[in-house]
Design a protein around this motif. Structure first.
Motif, mmCIF file in Angstrom:
data_model
loop_
_atom_site.group_PDB
_atom_site.id
_atom_site.type_symbol
_atom_site.label_atom_id
_atom_site.label_comp_id
_atom_site.label_asym_id
_atom_site.label_seq_id
_atom_site.Cartn_x
_atom_site.Cartn_y
_atom_site.Cartn_z
ATOM 1 N N LEU A 16 17.076 -68.033 15.767
ATOM 2 C CA LEU A 16 15.993 -68.729 15.084
ATOM 3 C C LEU A 16 16.458 -69.281 13.751
ATOM 4 O O LEU A 16 16.080 -70.379 13.346
ATOM 5 C CB LEU A 16 14.821 -67.782 14.881
ATOM 6 N N GLN A 17 17.308 -68.520 13.064
ATOM 7 C CA GLN A 17 17.846 -69.014 11.799
ATOM 8 C C GLN A 17 18.593 -70.320 12.014
ATOM 9 O O GLN A 17 18.468 -71.262 11.237
ATOM 10 C CB GLN A 17 18.793 -67.981 11.192
ATOM 11 N N ILE B 210 16.019 -73.064 12.644
ATOM 12 C CA ILE B 210 15.251 -73.454 11.464
ATOM 13 C C ILE B 210 16.157 -74.155 10.452
ATOM 14 O O ILE B 210 15.734 -75.047 9.724
ATOM 15 C CB ILE B 210 14.568 -72.218 10.842
ATOM 16 N N THR C 74 18.264 -76.324 10.950
ATOM 17 C CA THR C 74 18.769 -77.616 11.411
ATOM 18 C C THR C 74 18.460 -78.744 10.463
ATOM 19 O O THR C 74 18.887 -79.862 10.696
ATOM 20 C CB THR C 74 18.174 -77.988 12.774
ATOM 21 N N ASP C 75 17.689 -78.442 9.437
ATOM 22 C CA ASP C 75 17.463 -79.483 8.442
ATOM 23 C C ASP C 75 18.793 -80.017 7.932
ATOM 24 O O ASP C 75 18.906 -81.165 7.517
ATOM 25 C CB ASP C 75 16.645 -78.899 7.286
ATOM 26 N N ARG D 39 17.620 -83.560 15.711
ATOM 27 C CA ARG D 39 16.993 -82.407 15.079
ATOM 28 C C ARG D 39 15.479 -82.405 15.304
ATOM 29 O O ARG D 39 14.842 -81.367 15.184
ATOM 30 C CB ARG D 39 17.297 -82.365 13.595
ATOM 31 N N VAL D 40 14.915 -83.565 15.651
ATOM 32 C CA VAL D 40 13.489 -83.602 15.961
ATOM 33 C C VAL D 40 13.188 -82.708 17.157
ATOM 34 O O VAL D 40 12.086 -82.193 17.293
ATOM 35 C CB VAL D 40 13.046 -85.062 16.228
ATOM 36 N N MET E 79 14.413 -79.860 17.604
ATOM 37 C CA MET E 79 14.549 -78.437 17.285
ATOM 38 C C MET E 79 13.216 -77.686 17.260
ATOM 39 O O MET E 79 13.144 -76.550 17.720
ATOM 40 C CB MET E 79 15.282 -78.258 15.955
ATOM 41 N N PRO E 80 12.133 -78.307 16.737
ATOM 42 C CA PRO E 80 10.854 -77.592 16.803
ATOM 43 C C PRO E 80 10.496 -77.188 18.222
ATOM 44 O O PRO E 80 9.982 -76.098 18.441
ATOM 45 C CB PRO E 80 9.851 -78.612 16.259
ATOM 46 N N LEU E 81 10.820 -78.053 19.163
ATOM 47 C CA LEU E 81 10.526 -77.709 20.556
ATOM 48 C C LEU E 81 11.303 -76.472 20.972
ATOM 49 O O LEU E 81 10.803 -75.618 21.694
ATOM 50 C CB LEU E 81 10.883 -78.883 21.464
ATOM 51 N N VAL F 218 12.317 -74.117 18.929
ATOM 52 C CA VAL F 218 11.700 -72.958 18.269
ATOM 53 C C VAL F 218 10.511 -72.489 19.100
ATOM 54 O O VAL F 218 10.341 -71.300 19.380
ATOM 55 C CB VAL F 218 11.235 -73.321 16.840
ATOM 56 N N ALA F 219 9.711 -73.468 19.533
ATOM 57 C CA ALA F 219 8.550 -73.110 20.349
ATOM 58 C C ALA F 219 8.994 -72.458 21.639
ATOM 59 O O ALA F 219 8.413 -71.467 22.083
ATOM 60 C CB ALA F 219 7.733 -74.362 20.647
ATOM 61 N N MET G 252 11.658 -70.756 22.132
ATOM 62 C CA MET G 252 12.076 -69.377 21.843
ATOM 63 C C MET G 252 10.856 -68.473 21.726
ATOM 64 O O MET G 252 10.871 -67.333 22.196
ATOM 65 C CB MET G 252 12.844 -69.329 20.516
ATOM 66 N N SER H 27 19.533 -69.433 6.436
ATOM 67 C CA SER H 27 18.603 -69.869 5.395
ATOM 68 C C SER H 27 17.731 -68.709 4.941
ATOM 69 O O SER H 27 16.731 -68.891 4.291
ATOM 70 C CB SER H 27 17.751 -71.026 5.897
ATOM 71 N N PRO I 45 4.537 -68.840 19.509
ATOM 72 C CA PRO I 45 5.231 -70.094 19.162
ATOM 73 C C PRO I 45 4.552 -70.846 18.028
ATOM 74 O O PRO I 45 5.242 -71.427 17.179
ATOM 75 C CB PRO I 45 5.196 -70.907 20.456
ATOM 76 N N LEU J 133 6.472 -71.776 14.664
ATOM 77 C CA LEU J 133 6.592 -73.162 14.239
ATOM 78 C C LEU J 133 6.002 -73.363 12.855
ATOM 79 O O LEU J 133 6.562 -74.087 12.032
ATOM 80 C CB LEU J 133 5.881 -74.080 15.231
ATOM 81 N N GLY K 297 14.610 -71.953 2.523
ATOM 82 C CA GLY K 297 14.988 -70.892 3.445
ATOM 83 C C GLY K 297 13.773 -70.199 4.003
ATOM 84 O O GLY K 297 12.650 -70.691 3.909
ATOM 85 N N TYR L 23 10.174 -84.371 9.901
ATOM 86 C CA TYR L 23 11.402 -85.067 10.217
ATOM 87 C C TYR L 23 11.208 -86.569 10.299
ATOM 88 O O TYR L 23 12.102 -87.326 9.988
ATOM 89 C CB TYR L 23 11.960 -84.561 11.556
#
Lengths: 643, 310, 482
Positions: free
Chosen positions: A405-406, A409, A411-412, A419-420, A422-424, A426-427, A429, A511, B137, B141, B153, B308
């Motif tokens: 997860l780190q 997150i 990926t900024d 990187r857009v 990446m939220p998907l 995270v979800a 996960m 992070s 999730p 998020l 962070g 983003y």
């Protein structure tokens, strides 16, 4: 480098590592006693455990067999990453062997001999330095696990395993052969940077093929169909070894092949494809594990999910690699650490399941229950296992998921437009994590909690002496690898970065800070304090029945495992394709796996139809065949003439 | 500063029943009832602690371990959450660990429900898991959004401080959407209407209450207290992460006092919002709950993506 | 309009089927003891205002009707249980659930000490993943005792079997007293929230041909409608409470409380007990109270409008109610459902319009009905009836003229039957008076038939919707068990 024939500590170590297992294998195959191979294998395992300490003591261990073959030399070399993998795998192997000797399954000497063979093969996979040895060892892994999976019952599963894993093996052989040809060297250490030689397109194809090839072993969709049946049908110890040490070997080989040989440059798009594939696999594995009713099947699908998380990390590394080396180091570390953690907690759970099957004689979780009351020690270690699987802090499963997860997150820091996505992830996960948590809560809850659902569960046989020891060690490792993860992470990351040629520290990619040791002490400390405090104000305690609303509860009045997962099945109905109704007087729910429905069955029917059409050519008439030969000859001659 | 950190954790732990009492009182007010006093939860907990326990004969050690684990996980969370001061007692692992601590709590509760051995426990556990698959999730998020938005962070104190110092500049679509999503998550996690009815007596509709049905006496008090603390921690997180303005970053006495007053005011506003939602909505159909949670999930996803692309 | 037809065992079935196909609906069945010369099995049918008693003498063996007329099944089960009469199918216990030497309704002394509880029958649905959720008889809330057993494999209910009988008090046996004795205090306690309707039914039987003063009749109707009012308001409030729709729920409780207080001021009892007696009413309503009632009703109507508007304007609530627990029209007709439950399933029947008992013939009354048969339909029908009841109370109050309110009533020998629209639907009392003594008294509460409606409405819905469906049926346990 230690040269050939140089007798020293290194050679002694190698002899202790390989010779007992080799002798054990021979003894087992022709001998009558199963004990000797077991003991010899254990000796090798102990040597394997010492691999990483030995590597730190004397780095750069390598050896080449004085007799080469037509296809090249047989060489091994130990790097830091490999030795960590060998050490952890050996611990697991040792515990499995110990448990096996106390399990009362009555394994034949041949089975013990094959365990020795598997140890050899897996260890060689992890430390081979020549292509021929690697390929032979990899083939040996497949063959030995195939032989070890032999049962009296359903044989189709292991044949399917053999077929799928050989398709994967052929793909791998093609890739390794291509790299061999491109570099012109049979030594793997010469393959560094082969990607640059073969060009970007070939590199991408090779990486994709590598993921597919190893994916057949790791259960990537759509090559997962063999996995649950094979896991459920084989003897448990085969399953444990297959899912832990063999997977470790596959992950390590995949990592080396992709990051060391081909290189991660220019793989962003391919990486993204693989990320999607892995994410689908992870979700699918998690969802399927939730509806299984046999503990081994639950764990099989969970292996699929865990391995998918590992490949997800490895493919994410490809995406991150151009823009952020530290993030790449982080995500690779997360993947490799998860593979190691998985081998520990999965072997723990499978061995526990084996003990439960042994004492109750039941293989369905719907016929278990209430075992925590009669087997408190086993339930405690199993609890540690499911807590690790469900990524509860401070267990080891939590650490690797935290790292993943780190990296997502963080990926900024990467420049790519991807990187857009990446939220998907995270979800993904999050969904995945909670579904598997449901699945493990279900597994543990229906095995150990509540009231017994069958006679076997209400009056279990006593636990076999000595079978709790190995699982307790593994449970201890789950906690230890969680709380003391920093040294392990540092060593692992150092090794991985050295292999992949990354010049960055994974800590820069973090992070947030994590102090697993402090966190662990805090969690256990708070629990202890609350426990003591609650004991201080202890009041009277009355023994009662379970609340039955004024009636008494009979054995039908307890939640069933399918009932437990039904709400989620209903939420994800389109994926499960479940239908339920009364069939022949019994209510039942059927699931239609979409991969089977939309891929396997149409593919099968197309093949069948094509074969039927081809069959028409086969008239069985000798004149017709002569005619075919004649026609072919004419066409061939004309083709040659025209060219 | 460690003193302040300890004090704020203790304050959060001590305030939990009060917050629960305030929400109940506000709800009663909206229904034209006088309702019980805001201190009633303290009295209830005291009463439960003094009572004996009724334990079923088929229960194992897990049954007794569950309340301890639940309570411990929530106490640790209280120590992890910034409330009046951005420094926290236990910053280990930041927000990601927070999510997993919630998972730990839930996992223990679910096992406790299954351990009960009746159908109600299993029923509650099964429904809880259905919801949490969609809650988690959204929570993750939301947190990722905060981490990326603040650029500080994943440590909660850092995020709080970063957003507080950004001032009005932080108020963008991302923060607003994430806060909305978090509010829905708050209601869902704490078994409030429309997800669950905290005051129901109907066994068959229960989610949270069904899981703790077999507990009594002190253990029930521990479970009840953990869920009160969970709600308070959520409220504190909403206050200090999504609306952190005014939180003390330095730990000076004056700023701490201002921060304390503001924090309590924020809690009251959140409690009022919760009571309002609970008064205008009715409990949703069980299989409509996923739709609502998907809204929360979509909001947080959009929040993160907007960071983003905007 | 009561006609009696005597048949023999063989002719009974054919006559019953004839009546059924002519549009007569089976209301009740009961036995008379002792079997042999004087024993009989009676079936009451009704079409509009035409009530037919079909009976045959029996020696203890019954004629099974339930194959041809399914809604006879519960009556046959009850007769088998309470009178020991034998049928060749479907004789599971239904209201008492205990078995001893002899049977509760026998005329010779009955020894209860030999009784044993009949164990509950397990549900019929089986499967690997199917399990049973037992709920009750002890519930978490304050509700009557009843045991429900769900077969489920997750959330959707596959099968539901209620078993009642926890509040059996032997009312029918206790009613066998000399005919002149006033048993209204007992009748009021058949089902506490239906005391006026039960008392009216009882009084009509006991009054036989006595002429009752008009003022008494109007007051009785007024009471009956006040009773319907608080019952329906309670039921609608219950829907809000069960869906955790807190504010309307609190409003509804408040409104119901005000109706109770109005009842208190009218009759000195919050639930109108101790008011209706054979021969009239026990207590007159003074004019001052009537004016108070008038004001009260106007305010009540406004408050109710506020409540119902809130309910209908809430999409969240509508979502909960619509499509939940559907009782189809065919099922409702099949089980012979009555009252608001039947009206919500498209059965346009109301005893108040069909039989002009008391003074309903002089009152204007709209029939509220709905065709959808779901929880929402039942709620809407009740809401409609609340407004109708307010209207009726207004009409009654205006019609009241000074006069006497009680005369002496003496029942005559023979068979008597009265049918009344209780808040839950058609309530049937019937009695056989022999030699100045009540020989057999039979009560058929509307809940007795409607319980089967719920068993049909629940399967297919998810478990957490059951309490809501149960509440929308709003059935009486005590009335069923007697």
């Amino acid at each position: 480098m230690v040269g050939t024939g140089d007798i020293g500590l290194d050679s002694v170590y190698l002899i202790i590592l390989f010779a007992p297992a080799a002798i054990g294998m021979l003894c087992g195959l022709c001998g009558r006693s199963g004990r000797l191979p077991g003991i010899l294998c254990a000796v090798s395992c102990v040597a394997g455990i010492l691999c990483f300490p030995f590597h730190t003591f004397s780095p750069g261990l390598s050896y080449e067999l004085p007799v080469g073959s037509y296809l090249g030399a047989y060489a091994v070399s130990f790097d830091q990453l490999g030795s960590i993998f060998i050490s952890v795998s050996s611990v697991v192997f040792l515990m499995v062997m110990t448990h096996m000797s106390h399990s009362g399954h009555g394994y034949t000497p041949r089975y013990s001999g094959m365990c020795c063979a598997l140890f050899l093969a897996v260890t060689l996979c992890m430390c081979a330095d020549s292509a021929i040895l690697l390929l032979l060892a990899w083939e040996a892994v497949s063959m030995v696990t195939f032989l070890m999976a032999r049962t009296d019952g359903n044989e189709s599963a292991r044949w399917r395993f053999l077929a799928v894993t050989h398709i994967g093996g052929l793909v791998l052989m093609a890739v390794y052969g291509y790299m061999w040809a491109a570099t012109g060297s049979g030594y793997l250490h010469d393959w560094q940077g082969v990607g640059g030689i073969v060009g970007p397109t070939a590199s991408v194809i090779m990486v994709l093929l590598l993921f597919i090839g190893f994916g057949t072993k790791l259960g990537t969709v759509p090559f997962h169909a063999w996995m649950p049946d094979m896991y459920a049908a084989s003897p448990t110890h085969t399953t444990v070894l297959l899912t832990t040490v063999c997977s470790n070997a596959a992950v390590l080989m995949l990592f080396r092949a992709v990051y060391a040989y081909v290189g991660a440059d220019g793989m962003t798009d391919a990486g993204m494809v693989l990320v999607v594939l892995s994410a689908v696999t992870a979700l699918w594995g998690a969802m399927e594990s939730m509806i299984q009713t046999e503990p081994k099947r639950i764990l099989a699908y969970s292996s699929m999910e865990n391995m998918a998380l590992v490949t997800l990390c490895l493919s994410l590394g490809l995406v991150f690699s151009p823009s952020s080396p530290s993030l790449t180091a982080l995500v690779i570390l997360a993947g490799l650490l998860h593979a190691l953690n998985h081998s520990v907690f999965k072997s723990l759970m499978l061995l526990t399941v084996d003990s439960v099957e042994d004492v109750t004689g039941e293989r369905q979780i719907d016929r278990l229950g209430g075992l925590a009351k009669v087997l408190p020690a086993l339930s405690a270690v199993a609890f540690v296992g499911v807590a690790s699987l469900a990524a509860i802090p401070p267990m080891n499963g939590f650490i690797s998921e935290w790292l993943m997860l780190q990296s997502l997150i963080g990926t900024d820091a990467i420049a790519s437009d991807l990187r857009v996505a990446m939220p998907l992830l995270v979800a993904m996960m999050g969904v995945c994590g909670m579904i598997v948590a449901t699945s493990y809560a279900r597994l543990f809850g229906f095995m150990f909690l509540g009231r017994p659902r069958s006679k076997g569960a209400s009056e279990p046989r006593p636990l076999r002496k000595g079978s709790i020891g190995p699982v307790a060690v593994l449970a201890g490792m789950c906690v230890a690898m969680g709380m003391l993860s920093y040294p392990l992470m540092d060593a692992l990351s150092e090794g991985a970065c050295a292999v992949a040629g990354i010049d960055a520290s994974y800590r820069d990619g973090l992070s947030g800070s994590l102090e697993p040791l402090t966190l662990g002490i805090m969690i256990f400390g708070t629990i202890a304090v609350v426990l003591v405090a609650s004991r201080l104000f202890s009041r009277g305690r009355t023994e009662t029945d379970i609340w039955g609303c004024g009636g008494t509860l009979d054995e039908r009045m307890q939640y069933s495992s399918e009932g437990f997962s039904q709400p989620l099945v209903r939420v994800f109905h389109p994926f499960y394709g479940d239908t339920s109704g009364i069939e022949g007087g019994r209510y039942r729910t059927r699931f239609q796996e979409p991969f089977v429905k939309y891929i396997y069955i149409p593919l099968g029917s197309i093949l069948l139809r094509t074969s039927l059409q081809v069959k028409r050519l086969q008239t069985g008439n000798i004149q017709t065949y002569l005619g075919y030969i004649l026609a072919t000859l004419v066409v061939a001659l004309m083709a040659v003439r025209l060219l | 500063m460690i003193v302040v950190e300890v004090l704020q954790a203790v304050l959060l732990i001590a305030l939990a029943p009060l917050m629960s009492g305030i929400v109940s009182k506000l709800k009663a007010g909206m229904q034209n009832r006088p309702g019980a006093g805001v201190l009633q939860p303290y009295r209830d907990l005291y009463k439960l602690c003094r009572k004996g326990r009724a334990v079923s004969g088929s229960c194992s050690w897990i049954f007794h371990a569950v309340p301890v684990v639940c309570m411990a996980s929530m106490l640790i969370l209280a120590a992890m959450t910034p409330f009046v001061y951005t420094g926290v007692l236990a910053p280990y692992g930041g927000l990601v660990t927070v999510v997993y601590m919630f998972t730990m709590y839930r996992f223990a509760m679910v096992l406790g429900g299954l351990e009960g051995g009746s159908t109600f426990g299993g029923m509650g556990s099964s429904r809880e898991m259905m919801m949490s698959v969609l809650i988690e999730p959204a929570l993750l998020l939301g947190i990722a959004t905060l981490a990326v938005l603040s650029g500080a962070g994943t440590d909660m104190g850092d995020i709080s401080e970063a957003i507080a110092t950004m001032g009005v500049a932080a108020v963008g679509p991302a923060l607003i959407l994430a806060a909305c999503s978090f509010m829905i998550t708050l209601l869902a996690e704490n078994a409030r209407i429309p997800f669950d009815n905290p005051t129901t007596h109907l066994e068959l509709t229960m989610v949270h209450e069904a899981m703790i049905l077999e507990y009594s006496g002190k253990e029930l008090a521990m479970m009840e207290y953990s869920s009160m603390l969970r709600m308070t921690v959520f409220m504190a997180m909403l206050g200090s992460l999504f609306l952190p303005w005014g939180i003390s970053c330095t730990g000076e006495p004056v700023s701490l006092v201002v921060s304390l007053v503001l924090a309590l005011a924020k809690m009251l506003v959140i409690a009022f919002a919760m009571a309002l939602v609970e008064s205008v909505l009715c409990k949703s159909r069980l299989f409509k709950v996923p739709n609502l949670l998907t809204v929360s999930f979509a909001l947080s996803l959009i929040a993160m993506i907007s960071l983003y692309i905007l | 309009m009561i006609s009696q037809v005597r048949t023999d065992r063989e002719g009974f079935r054919a006559s019953a089927i004839d009546l059924d196909s002519d549009g007569y609906r089976l209301m009740d069945m009961f036995t008379e003891e002792p079997f042999g010369d004087a024993g009989a099995v009676s079936a009451l049918f009704r079409r509009g205002d035409d009530v037919v008693r079909l009976w045959y003498p029996t020696d203890g063996r019954g004629v099974t009707l339930s194959r041809d007329i399914p809604c006879a099944s519960p009556f046959e089960r009850r007769m088998a249980e309470m009178s020991g009469i034998t049928f060749d199918m479907g004789t599971d216990p239904i209201v008492y659930r205990r078995r001893g030497d002899g049977h509760p309704l026998q005329k010779t002394p009955y020894d209860r000490s030999t009784e044993v509880r009949i164990p509950l029958k397990p549900n019929s649905t089986v499967g690997d993943d199917v399990f049973e959720i037992p709920v009750g008889p002890v519930h978490a809330g304050i509700i009557e005792p009843g045991h429900f057993r769900f077969s489920v494999a997750g959330e959707p209910v596959i099968e539901l079997n209620p078993s009642l009988g926890y509040t059996h008090r032997g009312i029918e046996k206790l009613m066998e007293v000399p005919a002149g004795r006033d048993m209204s205090r007992l009748v009021e306690r058949i089902s506490g929230d239906t005391c006026v309707a039960n008392c009216i039914a009882y009084a009509e039987i006991m009054e036989s041909d006595t002429r009752i003063p008009r003022r008494a009749r109007i007051i009785r109707v007024l009471m009956a409608e006040m009773e319907r009012l608080y019952n329906h308001i309670g039921a609608v409030t219950g829907i809000c409470t069960d869906t955790a729709f807190n504010v309307p729920s609190a409003m509804g409780s408040g409104i119901q409380e005000r109706v109770f207080r109005m009842n208190m001021s009218l009759t000195r009892h919050r639930q109108l007990m101790n008011c209706v007696v054979p021969g009239g009413v026990r207590r007159d309503i003074p004019d001052s109270r009537l004016r108070e009632l008038d004001d009260f009703l106007i305010r009540l109507k406004f408050d109710l409008m506020d409540l119902t508007d809130r309910m209908m304007d809430s999409p969240a609530l509508q979502d909960r109610l619509e499509g939940t627990g559907v009782l189809t029209n065919a099922k409702a007709v099949g089980i012979g459902a009555v009252g608001p439950i039947a009206r919500a399933s498209g059965v346009r029947s109301d005893v108040r319009r069909e039989l002009d008992y008391e003074c309903y013939g002089d009152l204007g009354l709209n029939l509220c009905s709905d065709d959808r048969g779901d929880v929402n339909a039942r709620t809407m029908v009740r809401i409609g009836e609340i407004y109708e009841s307010i209207n009726l109370v207004h009409q009654c109050a205006e019609m009241l003229e000074p006069g006497e309110t009680r005369v002496r009533a003496v029942p005559s020998d023979g068979f008597h039957c009265s049918v009344v629209e209780a808040p839950r639907g058609e309530l049937v009392h019937s009695a056989v008076v022999r030699d100045g003594r009540v020989w057999r008294y039979s009560v058929r509460d509307p809940s007795f038939v409607n319980w089967f409606g719920m068993c049909h409405a629940v399967p297919g819905n998810v478990v957490p919707d059951f309490p809501l469906i149960n509440k929308s049926f709003g059935l009486s346990y005590a009335g069923n068990d007697l």
